[in-house]
Motif scaffolding. Structure first.
Motif, mmCIF file in Angstrom:
data_model
loop_
_atom_site.group_PDB
_atom_site.id
_atom_site.type_symbol
_atom_site.label_atom_id
_atom_site.label_comp_id
_atom_site.label_asym_id
_atom_site.label_seq_id
_atom_site.Cartn_x
_atom_site.Cartn_y
_atom_site.Cartn_z
ATOM 1 N N SER A 192 14.225 -0.302 -2.719
ATOM 2 C CA SER A 192 13.195 0.687 -2.420
ATOM 3 C C SER A 192 12.279 0.225 -1.278
ATOM 4 O O SER A 192 11.788 1.054 -0.507
ATOM 5 C CB SER A 192 12.367 1.013 -3.663
ATOM 6 O OG SER A 192 11.625 -0.109 -4.082
ATOM 7 N N THR A 193 12.061 -1.071 -1.145
ATOM 8 C CA THR A 193 11.268 -1.585 -0.026
ATOM 9 C C THR A 193 11.995 -1.353 1.298
ATOM 10 O O THR A 193 11.380 -0.931 2.290
ATOM 11 C CB THR A 193 10.976 -3.083 -0.209
ATOM 12 O OG1 THR A 193 10.277 -3.265 -1.441
ATOM 13 C CG2 THR A 193 10.145 -3.635 0.935
ATOM 14 N N ILE A 194 13.294 -1.605 1.304
ATOM 15 C CA ILE A 194 14.086 -1.356 2.505
ATOM 16 C C ILE A 194 14.059 0.137 2.841
ATOM 17 O O ILE A 194 13.889 0.524 4.006
ATOM 18 C CB ILE A 194 15.520 -1.874 2.308
ATOM 19 C CG1 ILE A 194 15.513 -3.403 2.231
ATOM 20 C CG2 ILE A 194 16.436 -1.408 3.440
ATOM 21 C CD1 ILE A 194 16.817 -4.006 1.772
ATOM 22 N N ALA A 195 14.197 0.977 1.815
ATOM 23 C CA ALA A 195 14.175 2.427 2.026
ATOM 24 C C ALA A 195 12.819 2.876 2.573
ATOM 25 O O ALA A 195 12.749 3.797 3.389
ATOM 26 C CB ALA A 195 14.484 3.156 0.726
ATOM 27 N N TYR A 196 11.738 2.244 2.139
ATOM 28 C CA TYR A 196 10.404 2.593 2.636
ATOM 29 C C TYR A 196 10.310 2.386 4.140
ATOM 30 O O TYR A 196 9.843 3.262 4.865
ATOM 31 C CB TYR A 196 9.337 1.761 1.920
ATOM 32 C CG TYR A 196 7.955 1.990 2.489
ATOM 33 C CD1 TYR A 196 7.181 3.048 2.059
ATOM 34 C CD2 TYR A 196 7.439 1.160 3.474
ATOM 35 C CE1 TYR A 196 5.922 3.286 2.586
ATOM 36 C CE2 TYR A 196 6.188 1.385 4.013
ATOM 37 C CZ TYR A 196 5.431 2.447 3.559
ATOM 38 O OH TYR A 196 4.206 2.679 4.101
ATOM 39 N N ALA B 81 9.867 5.278 6.898
ATOM 40 C CA ALA B 81 8.669 5.270 7.740
ATOM 41 C C ALA B 81 9.056 5.309 9.212
ATOM 42 O O ALA B 81 8.416 6.023 10.007
ATOM 43 C CB ALA B 81 7.824 4.039 7.448
ATOM 44 N N TYR B 82 10.089 4.585 9.579
ATOM 45 C CA TYR B 82 10.533 4.576 10.973
ATOM 46 C C TYR B 82 10.984 5.968 11.403
ATOM 47 O O TYR B 82 10.580 6.454 12.474
ATOM 48 C CB TYR B 82 11.677 3.567 11.146
ATOM 49 C CG TYR B 82 12.342 3.649 12.497
ATOM 50 C CD1 TYR B 82 11.728 3.102 13.620
ATOM 51 C CD2 TYR B 82 13.567 4.268 12.655
ATOM 52 C CE1 TYR B 82 12.329 3.182 14.870
ATOM 53 C CE2 TYR B 82 14.176 4.352 13.891
ATOM 54 C CZ TYR B 82 13.559 3.807 14.990
ATOM 55 O OH TYR B 82 14.142 3.897 16.215
ATOM 56 N N HIS C 213 10.121 11.115 14.178
ATOM 57 C CA HIS C 213 10.161 12.580 14.162
ATOM 58 C C HIS C 213 8.800 13.170 14.557
ATOM 59 O O HIS C 213 8.731 14.133 15.317
ATOM 60 C CB HIS C 213 10.565 13.075 12.776
ATOM 61 C CG HIS C 213 10.662 14.554 12.661
ATOM 62 N ND1 HIS C 213 11.634 15.285 13.310
ATOM 63 C CD2 HIS C 213 9.889 15.453 12.010
ATOM 64 C CE1 HIS C 213 11.463 16.571 13.042
ATOM 65 N NE2 HIS C 213 10.406 16.699 12.253
ATOM 66 N N LEU C 214 7.721 12.586 14.058
ATOM 67 C CA LEU C 214 6.393 13.084 14.401
ATOM 68 C C LEU C 214 6.064 12.844 15.877
ATOM 69 O O LEU C 214 5.369 13.645 16.497
ATOM 70 C CB LEU C 214 5.338 12.451 13.494
ATOM 71 C CG LEU C 214 5.403 12.868 12.019
ATOM 72 C CD1 LEU C 214 4.380 12.099 11.205
ATOM 73 C CD2 LEU C 214 5.211 14.356 11.865
ATOM 74 N N VAL D 169 0.516 10.871 6.585
ATOM 75 C CA VAL D 169 1.766 11.620 6.397
ATOM 76 C C VAL D 169 2.948 10.664 6.365
ATOM 77 O O VAL D 169 3.834 10.789 5.513
ATOM 78 C CB VAL D 169 1.934 12.687 7.514
ATOM 79 C CG1 VAL D 169 3.342 13.254 7.527
ATOM 80 C CG2 VAL D 169 0.918 13.791 7.339
ATOM 81 N N VAL D 170 2.957 9.704 7.263
ATOM 82 C CA VAL D 170 4.040 8.716 7.290
ATOM 83 C C VAL D 170 4.033 7.903 6.000
ATOM 84 O O VAL D 170 5.079 7.704 5.368
ATOM 85 C CB VAL D 170 3.918 7.796 8.525
ATOM 86 C CG1 VAL D 170 4.886 6.634 8.444
ATOM 87 C CG2 VAL D 170 4.136 8.588 9.795
ATOM 88 N N PHE D 171 2.864 7.434 5.581
ATOM 89 C CA PHE D 171 2.768 6.611 4.378
ATOM 90 C C PHE D 171 3.198 7.377 3.128
ATOM 91 O O PHE D 171 4.003 6.881 2.338
ATOM 92 C CB PHE D 171 1.332 6.099 4.202
ATOM 93 C CG PHE D 171 1.114 5.399 2.893
ATOM 94 C CD1 PHE D 171 1.636 4.139 2.675
ATOM 95 C CD2 PHE D 171 0.402 6.007 1.873
ATOM 96 C CE1 PHE D 171 1.446 3.487 1.464
ATOM 97 C CE2 PHE D 171 0.212 5.372 0.664
ATOM 98 C CZ PHE D 171 0.726 4.106 0.454
ATOM 99 N N ILE D 172 2.680 8.583 2.957
ATOM 100 C CA ILE D 172 2.987 9.355 1.746
ATOM 101 C C ILE D 172 4.460 9.768 1.736
ATOM 102 O O ILE D 172 5.124 9.703 0.706
ATOM 103 C CB ILE D 172 2.046 10.560 1.625
ATOM 104 C CG1 ILE D 172 0.629 10.063 1.333
ATOM 105 C CG2 ILE D 172 2.514 11.523 0.542
ATOM 106 C CD1 ILE D 172 -0.424 11.132 1.400
ATOM 107 N N GLY D 173 4.983 10.172 2.887
ATOM 108 C CA GLY D 173 6.393 10.551 2.953
ATOM 109 C C GLY D 173 7.315 9.381 2.666
ATOM 110 O O GLY D 173 8.274 9.494 1.893
ATOM 111 N N ALA D 174 7.041 8.240 3.273
ATOM 112 C CA ALA D 174 7.875 7.057 3.049
ATOM 113 C C ALA D 174 7.741 6.547 1.614
ATOM 114 O O ALA D 174 8.729 6.114 1.014
ATOM 115 C CB ALA D 174 7.505 5.962 4.043
#
Length: 76
Positions: free
Chosen positions: A27-31, A35-36, A41-42, A56-61
């Motif tokens: 899950s850390t790797i997925a975060y 985030a990247y 995209h933004l 937005v990046v933090f909550i989405g990731a």
């Protein structure tokens, strides 16, 4: 006497502690991957850097990371 079966961690030959650790690692790797891609995209959308974009990046990731951890927990 060395008892390695503390708190019923060893169930059926599987070490449940290591399974939880794999969930944390994946899950850390997925975060960081999420985030990247969210940040990229933004940037392509032209949204300027700031606190709102960072949140937005933090909550989405974090949401993607929690989802991945849940799925790993179901599989293991």
């Amino acid at each position: 006497m060395n008892n390695t079966n503390t708190n019923n961690l060893n169930m059926g030959g599987l070490n449940m502690g290591s399974l939880n650790m794999s969930s944390i690692v994946i899950s850390t790797i997925a975060y960081f991957i999420a985030a990247y891609y969210i940040k990229r995209h933004l940037e392509e959308m032209g949204i300027p850097k700031g606190m709102t974009r960072g949140m937005v990046v933090f909550i989405g990731a974090a949401a993607i990371s929690y989802g991945v951890a849940y799925l790993v927990g179901l599989v293991t």
